[in-house]
Design an enzyme around this catalytic site. Sequence first.
Site, short mmCIF file in Angstrom:
data_model
loop_
_atom_site.label_atom_id
_atom_site.label_comp_id
_atom_site.label_asym_id
_atom_site.label_seq_id
_atom_site.Cartn_x
_atom_site.Cartn_y
_atom_site.Cartn_z
N CYS A 87 40.41 38.75 43.97
CA CYS A 87 39.88 39.79 43.09
C CYS A 87 38.81 39.19 42.19
O CYS A 87 39.02 38.17 41.55
CB CYS A 87 41.04 40.37 42.30
SG CYS A 87 40.72 40.68 40.59
N GLU A 88 37.65 39.81 42.16
CA GLU A 88 36.55 39.23 41.40
C GLU A 88 36.72 39.41 39.89
O GLU A 88 35.98 38.82 39.11
CB GLU A 88 35.21 39.81 41.85
CG GLU A 88 34.95 41.24 41.45
CD GLU A 88 33.57 41.72 41.90
OE1 GLU A 88 32.88 40.99 42.62
OE2 GLU A 88 33.20 42.85 41.52
N HIS A 89 37.67 40.21 39.48
CA HIS A 89 37.88 40.40 38.05
C HIS A 89 38.80 39.35 37.44
O HIS A 89 38.72 39.06 36.25
CB HIS A 89 38.46 41.80 37.78
CG HIS A 89 37.56 42.89 38.27
ND1 HIS A 89 38.02 44.01 38.93
CD2 HIS A 89 36.22 43.01 38.22
CE1 HIS A 89 37.00 44.78 39.25
NE2 HIS A 89 35.89 44.20 38.84
N HIS A 90 39.71 38.82 38.24
CA HIS A 90 40.70 37.88 37.70
C HIS A 90 40.79 36.57 38.49
O HIS A 90 41.54 35.68 38.10
CB HIS A 90 42.09 38.53 37.68
CG HIS A 90 42.17 39.78 36.87
ND1 HIS A 90 41.95 41.03 37.41
CD2 HIS A 90 42.41 39.97 35.55
CE1 HIS A 90 42.08 41.94 36.46
NE2 HIS A 90 42.35 41.33 35.33
N GLN A 128 38.66 45.65 46.41
CA GLN A 128 39.16 46.16 47.70
C GLN A 128 38.26 47.25 48.27
O GLN A 128 38.06 47.33 49.48
CB GLN A 128 40.60 46.68 47.49
CG GLN A 128 41.25 47.13 48.79
CD GLN A 128 42.70 47.51 48.60
OE1 GLN A 128 43.37 46.99 47.71
NE2 GLN A 128 43.19 48.42 49.42
N HIS A 156 47.79 43.67 44.72
CA HIS A 156 46.92 42.88 43.85
C HIS A 156 47.79 42.14 42.84
O HIS A 156 48.44 42.77 42.01
CB HIS A 156 45.93 43.78 43.10
CG HIS A 156 44.92 44.41 44.00
ND1 HIS A 156 43.57 44.12 43.92
CD2 HIS A 156 45.05 45.27 45.03
CE1 HIS A 156 42.91 44.80 44.85
NE2 HIS A 156 43.79 45.51 45.54
N CYS A 158 46.92 40.54 40.31
CA CYS A 158 46.48 40.78 38.92
C CYS A 158 47.13 42.03 38.35
O CYS A 158 47.25 42.16 37.14
CB CYS A 158 44.96 40.87 38.84
SG CYS A 158 44.23 42.17 39.85
ZN ZN Z 1 42.08 41.74 39.39
#
Ligand code: ZN
Length: 199
Positions: A87-90, A128, A156, A158
């Site tokens: 995941c590119e956010h976490h 995703q 996910h 995260c």
């Molecule tokens: Zn994430």
Amino acid sequence: MNLTLATSADPDLRTIDRPAARRACADLLRALGADPDAPGLTDTPRRMAEAYAEMLTPLPFEPTTFPNADGYDELVVAGSIPFHSLCEHHLLPFHGVAHVGYLPGNRIIGLSKLGRVVELFARDLQVQERLTQQIADWLDEHLAPRGVGVVLEAEHLCMSLRGVQKIGARTVTSALHGLVREDSRTRQEFLDLATRRIG
Ligand code: ZN
């Protein structure tokens, strides 16, 4: 490397600076209040950097397609292909299964290659929804099929490890193109084949 991979639907080639990644991982450990020189942690920055490098490096493959010599005109579906991504956010993993299918036009591709296409885009910093779309776009571009369907089901970490969702909760995304989107019978057939539970 593989020049046939260099098309607009393919991922950008990534350069990984391993020494810089190791230094950054040691800095992160320090910032998190850990001592990277403590017994047990001395090799952790290297392991972290290698783990990220592996998760962000797709294995090259030859996306060989063949003429549809027999004029096969039914759906081709590879279901429950396991995948993992970041995941590119976490920078935490999300993982699950992909169901990938297409309605052949003039070209076909080996079934095993459908899994390689998923991996090609999964080994990246992702969300995703984009991953789902990129797989569908790749098939459109390389096969020019009459339809494409991609469904991803993933957990996910995260979300499931941070209390927003329960562990095991799955996010489902889909990208349907061409006749798989427009023709209700084909769409239903794809979704039935794609989501058929095994066992
Ligand atoms: Zn994430």
